[in-house]
Motif scaffolding. Structure first.
Motif, PDB file in Angstrom:
ATOM      1  N   UNK A   1      26.425  -3.566  21.670  1.00 57.10           N
ATOM      2  CA  UNK A   1      25.646  -4.018  22.466  1.00 57.10           C
ATOM      3  C   UNK A   1      24.229  -3.935  22.263  1.00 57.10           C
ATOM      4  N   UNK A   2      23.330  -5.082  22.235  1.00 56.42           N
ATOM      5  CA  UNK A   2      21.780  -5.004  22.029  1.00 56.42           C
ATOM      6  C   UNK A   2      21.138  -5.472  23.112  1.00 56.42           C
ATOM      7  N   UNK A   3      20.375  -4.677  23.850  1.00 57.43           N
ATOM      8  CA  UNK A   3      19.665  -5.121  25.170  1.00 57.43           C
ATOM      9  C   UNK A   3      18.279  -4.966  24.716  1.00 57.43           C
ATOM     10  N   UNK A   4      17.429  -6.422  24.694  1.00 56.52           N
ATOM     11  CA  UNK A   4      16.145  -6.450  24.339  1.00 56.52           C
ATOM     12  C   UNK A   4      15.796  -7.900  24.373  1.00 56.52           C
ATOM     13  N   UNK A   5      14.457  -8.128  24.980  1.00 62.92           N
ATOM     14  CA  UNK A   5      14.115  -9.715  24.662  1.00 62.92           C
ATOM     15  C   UNK A   5      14.075 -10.283  23.362  1.00 62.92           C
ATOM     16  N   UNK A   6      14.678 -11.563  23.038  1.00 65.57           N
ATOM     17  CA  UNK A   6      14.703 -11.862  21.697  1.00 65.57           C
ATOM     18  C   UNK A   6      13.358 -12.331  20.992  1.00 65.57           C
TER      19      UNK A   6
ATOM     20  N   UNK B   1      24.446  -6.578  38.669  1.00 63.46           N
ATOM     21  CA  UNK B   1      25.784  -6.268  38.110  1.00 63.46           C
ATOM     22  C   UNK B   1      26.061  -6.799  36.943  1.00 63.46           C
ATOM     23  N   UNK B   2      25.534  -8.073  36.539  1.00 66.92           N
ATOM     24  CA  UNK B   2      25.686  -8.772  35.293  1.00 66.92           C
ATOM     25  C   UNK B   2      25.390  -7.777  34.127  1.00 66.92           C
ATOM     26  N   UNK B   3      24.235  -7.271  34.221  1.00 65.38           N
ATOM     27  CA  UNK B   3      23.883  -6.369  33.140  1.00 65.38           C
ATOM     28  C   UNK B   3      24.962  -5.012  33.183  1.00 65.38           C
ATOM     29  N   UNK B   4      25.267  -4.701  34.236  1.00 62.07           N
ATOM     30  CA  UNK B   4      25.951  -3.625  34.600  1.00 62.07           C
ATOM     31  C   UNK B   4      27.444  -3.669  33.797  1.00 62.07           C
ATOM     32  N   UNK B   5      27.937  -4.835  33.944  1.00 62.88           N
ATOM     33  CA  UNK B   5      29.225  -5.132  33.325  1.00 62.88           C
ATOM     34  C   UNK B   5      29.293  -5.231  31.767  1.00 62.88           C
ATOM     35  N   UNK B   6      27.906  -5.683  31.240  1.00 68.45           N
ATOM     36  CA  UNK B   6      27.798  -5.757  29.632  1.00 68.45           C
ATOM     37  C   UNK B   6      27.727  -4.445  29.371  1.00 68.45           C
ATOM     38  N   UNK B   7      27.086  -3.344  30.098  1.00 68.44           N
ATOM     39  CA  UNK B   7      27.114  -1.893  29.844  1.00 68.44           C
ATOM     40  C   UNK B   7      28.489  -1.330  29.760  1.00 68.44           C
ATOM     41  N   UNK B   8      29.251  -1.729  30.819  1.00 73.17           N
ATOM     42  CA  UNK B   8      30.727  -1.027  31.091  1.00 73.17           C
ATOM     43  C   UNK B   8      31.651  -1.548  29.973  1.00 73.17           C
TER      44      UNK B   8
END
Length: 352
Positions: free
Chosen positions: A171-176, A237-244
């Motif tokens: 997972x990579x979380x950051x503005x592209x 919740x959408x970001x939470x699911x990506x982390x999960x």
């Protein structure tokens, strides 16, 4: 307690533009309110830190309406770019810039350094979000040491992400945008076709559309379309699911003041592979015996990044060790209430 006026860029609540700075501004405003400080948030339009002339006029109107003697906490994207508006106001307001990223650290932008330096010199106090940022400001500008403070971002400790046996979910979380280094990560992943992995990129695709388009083309050219997905911005919740659903956070940034996504991953027990830039080392921290909950690699080095990812994917014992240290680090993370308390202490001193 004096009323605190918090001046922020317009759009900090826009779900299509999530950022660590926006989260920080919202959480400290809320936290100060919980501590009993009356807080007024003023959002100013403009493409800060490089707005058009009309944005300066708008900022001047907002700041001009703040009563004499008030405490004004100003997001650094606004403050560091607006010396001509803010320096004259220092005669009647207690200006407290909140520097998320020192603009003067860009060696090729002398104008930004002059503007930022003038504002910080006129400020009553300066707040940074990492020890690295504080050191950088003191190296760049002749500021009194006692006037520059650190209030590290907090984090909410959340349920542990379950992870998978193979560790293949990256997972990579950051503005592209170029500064976040997704191009370096793609280059590293292209050398790892023989290993089981998939990578989800979460972050705005609109900040630099040309860069995002190049990454999409590169994904197709390298035959990675089935393994790489650009999901756009996510919150709640959408970001939470990506982390999960993730096993490992990867942050290949070229620059970071702190790296809030690092602690957001650790708060879920996720290990991290990141570039050793800015304050990322502070955010990553250590476990009980000094071990890292992941690995730091040099920036703009796809070979080193690929090497760290290969270790993660090939070595089950290493995955278990990193996960254990990540859980230890999770237990030592501080919350947003602590950030607000530090900030409140700076403001009490500034109000004297």
């Amino acid at each position: 307690m004096r009323t605190v006026h918090v001046v922020v860029p317009e759009g900090i609540d826009d779900p299509s533009r999530p950022s660590g700075g926006n989260v920080y501004d919202r959480r400290i405003s809320h936290g100060l309110g919980e501590l009993g400080w009356p807080v007024h948030v003023h959002a100013v339009p403009g493409s800060w830190p490089r707005p058009r002339l009309a944005a300066y006029a708008g900022l001047a109107r907002v700041v001009g309406e703040i009563p004499d003697g008030s405490l004004a906490v100003l997001d650094g994207l606004v403050a560091s770019a607006a010396a001509e508006v803010l320096v004259p106001e220092a005669n009647r307001l207690r200006l407290v810039p909140l520097v998320h990223m020192p603009l003067g650290a860009d060696a090729g932008d002398d104008d930004a350094r002059v503007r930022e330096g003038a504002v910080l010199a006129a400020a009553t106090s300066v707040i940074t979000t990492s020890a690295w940022a504080r050191r950088t400001l003191l190296e760049l500008y002749p500021l009194p040491d006692a006037r520059v403070h650190v209030a590290e971002p907090g984090v909410d400790v959340l349920p542990l992400s379950p992870g998978t046996t193979s560790g293949e979910s990256l997972l990579c979380v950051a503005a592209v945008v170029p500064g976040k280094g997704q191009d370096v990560l793609l280059e590293a992943l292209a050398t790892m076709r023989g290993l089981p992995w998939r990578c989800l990129f979460v972050g705005s695709l609109d900040r630099d559309r040309a860069f995002a388009a190049r990454l999409a083309s590169r994904t197709s050219e390298e035959g990675l379309r089935g393994r790489v997905r650009f999901a756009g911005p996510q919150t709640g919740v959408h970001l939470d699911r990506s982390y999960e659903s993730a096993d490992l956070l990867v942050l290949p940034s070229r620059a970071e003041t702190y790296g809030m996504v690092v602690t957001e991953a650790l708060a879920r027990g996720l290990p991290v592979v990141a570039t050793d830039v800015g304050g990322v080392r502070e955010a990553l921290g250590h476990g009980q015996d000094g071990a890292w909950p992941g690995r730091l690699v040099p920036p703009e080095d796809p070979v080193s990044l690929a090497g760290a990812l290969r270790v993660w994917l090939r070595d089950g014992g290493m995955r278990d060790a990193w996960r254990q240290v990540a859980r230890e680090r999770r237990a030592s993370l501080s919350g947003w209430s602590e950030t607000a308390s530090v900030l409140a202490g700076v403001l009490r001193e500034a109000a004297r």
